[in-house]
Design an enzyme around this catalytic site. Structure first.
Site, PDB file in Angstrom:
ATOM      1  N   SER A 138      10.551   1.650  24.369  1.00  0.00           N
ATOM      2  CA  SER A 138      10.792   1.143  25.712  1.00  0.00           C
ATOM      3  C   SER A 138       9.615   0.247  26.086  1.00  0.00           C
ATOM      4  O   SER A 138       9.184  -0.592  25.299  1.00  0.00           O
ATOM      5  CB  SER A 138      10.961   2.315  26.682  1.00  0.00           C
ATOM      6  OG  SER A 138      11.161   1.884  27.999  1.00  0.00           O
ATOM      7  N   TYR A 152      13.919  -7.812  32.477  1.00  0.00           N
ATOM      8  CA  TYR A 152      13.346  -7.090  31.343  1.00  0.00           C
ATOM      9  C   TYR A 152      13.154  -5.620  31.703  1.00  0.00           C
ATOM     10  O   TYR A 152      13.516  -4.720  30.931  1.00  0.00           O
ATOM     11  CB  TYR A 152      12.016  -7.708  30.937  1.00  0.00           C
ATOM     12  CG  TYR A 152      11.334  -6.975  29.811  1.00  0.00           C
ATOM     13  CD1 TYR A 152      11.900  -6.923  28.547  1.00  0.00           C
ATOM     14  CD2 TYR A 152      10.114  -6.318  30.018  1.00  0.00           C
ATOM     15  CE1 TYR A 152      11.279  -6.232  27.512  1.00  0.00           C
ATOM     16  CE2 TYR A 152       9.487  -5.641  28.991  1.00  0.00           C
ATOM     17  CZ  TYR A 152      10.073  -5.596  27.733  1.00  0.00           C
ATOM     18  OH  TYR A 152       9.452  -4.914  26.718  1.00  0.00           O
ATOM     19  N   LYS A 156      14.780  -2.030  30.078  1.00  0.00           N
ATOM     20  CA  LYS A 156      14.006  -0.879  29.625  1.00  0.00           C
ATOM     21  C   LYS A 156      14.270   0.354  30.475  1.00  0.00           C
ATOM     22  O   LYS A 156      14.192   1.486  29.977  1.00  0.00           O
ATOM     23  CB  LYS A 156      12.518  -1.231  29.609  1.00  0.00           C
ATOM     24  CG  LYS A 156      12.171  -2.293  28.577  1.00  0.00           C
ATOM     25  CD  LYS A 156      12.608  -1.893  27.170  1.00  0.00           C
ATOM     26  CE  LYS A 156      12.160  -2.875  26.109  1.00  0.00           C
ATOM     27  NZ  LYS A 156      12.553  -2.445  24.741  1.00  0.00           N
TER      28      LYS A 156
END
Length: 281
Positions: A138, A152, A156
């Site tokens: 992650s 982004y 994650k």
């Protein structure tokens, strides 16, 4: 395939550079059996070991048929998968308002849906073995998303939620799940691997623009050491009780603690409001 070979098999995605490459190197140094994958086979040049210890496969995790073929080849060569390292992925930084649809979807295909597909493909083997570990790479952005990381970070955060849910589903089968949250490390993530959409709206220059500039400036000078990070991940994944979250790097540890303390404070502040929304007794 030698049925008597009991050395663990590590299947690693994204071995061209960075963490993935280092995973393959360290696993081979430890005498483990390794399946090293990359989108282009030529990117695996330099990874060398006897065929009974190393299988190199061209794999794009966004291609379901390629995943099916890779798992079949691994079963034929080694008969099992003990650790899946979902490492393939990349970053895309921009403002939420200026995010480009094609870029966002491409990143989610690699970071999220490719990871999901790889895990689904490996779970039948691990269930049959009644053992295995899924390591999902992650990011600190999956716990603390900052300016320019809205998309982004969202990718994650999805990995974080998936890992937690997976852990709850498979722990009783002898399968472990672990999410790794690195902070800034000296890999290609902030360099040639990073995709960006530059800030065009003046209102975002102070927040998003500053983050993009700072990320570019620090590339190649990050505090985090990829070699030490991969060593820590391998040791954690190989332990009897791996953590559900492994936060790596001083920056990430400090940022995570600060965010969790803020969250507790906020929860305490608004607790009465939250509790009052239940039906009365």
């Amino acid at each position: 395939m030698s049925v008597s070979d009991t050395r663990p098999v590590w299947f690693i995605t994204g071995c061209s550079t960075g963490f993935g490459r280092e995973f393959a190197l360290q696993c081979l140094e430890r005498g483990l059996r390794v399946v090293a994958t990359a989108r282009r086979l030529s990117n695996l040049d330099g990874l060398d070991a006897p065929s009974e210890r190393l299988l190199k496969i061209e794999l794009d995790v966004t291609d379901p048929s390629a995943i099916t073929d890779a798992i079949a080849r691994t079963r034929e060569a080694f008969g099992r998968i003990d650790v899946l390292v979902n490492n393939a992925g990349y970053g895309y930084l921009t403002s939420a308002e200026e995010g480009e649809e094609a870029e966002i979807r491409a990143m989610f295909d690699a970071n999220v849906f490719g990871l999901f597909a790889m895990t689904r493909a490996v779970l039948p083997l691990m269930r049959a073995q009644r053992s295995g570990t899924v390591v999902n790479i992650s990011s600190i952005a999956g716990l603390v998303a900052r300016a320019a990381s809205s998309y982004y970070g969202a990718s994650k955060y999805a990995v974080e939620g998936f890992t937690s849910g997976l852990h709850a589903e498979v722990a009783h089968l002898g399968i472990r799940a672990m999410a790794v949250e690195p902070g800034p490390f000296r890999t290609d993530w902030a360099g040639r691997s990073l995709r960006t959409t530059e800030v065009g709206i003046e209102d975002y220059r102070q927040s998003v623009g500053a983050r993009l500039s700072g990320t570019a400036e620090i590339s190649g000078r990050q505090q985090g050491d990829p070699v030490r990070a991969v060593t820590a991940i391998i040791e954690a994944a190989s332990s009897d009780n791996p953590p559900l979250h492994l936060v790596l790097g001083a920056y990430a540890v400090d940022a995570t603690r600060e965010r969790w303390m803020q969250s507790i404070k906020e929860l305490d502040t608004w607790e009465a409001v939250g509790r009052a929304t239940d039906f009365p007794d």
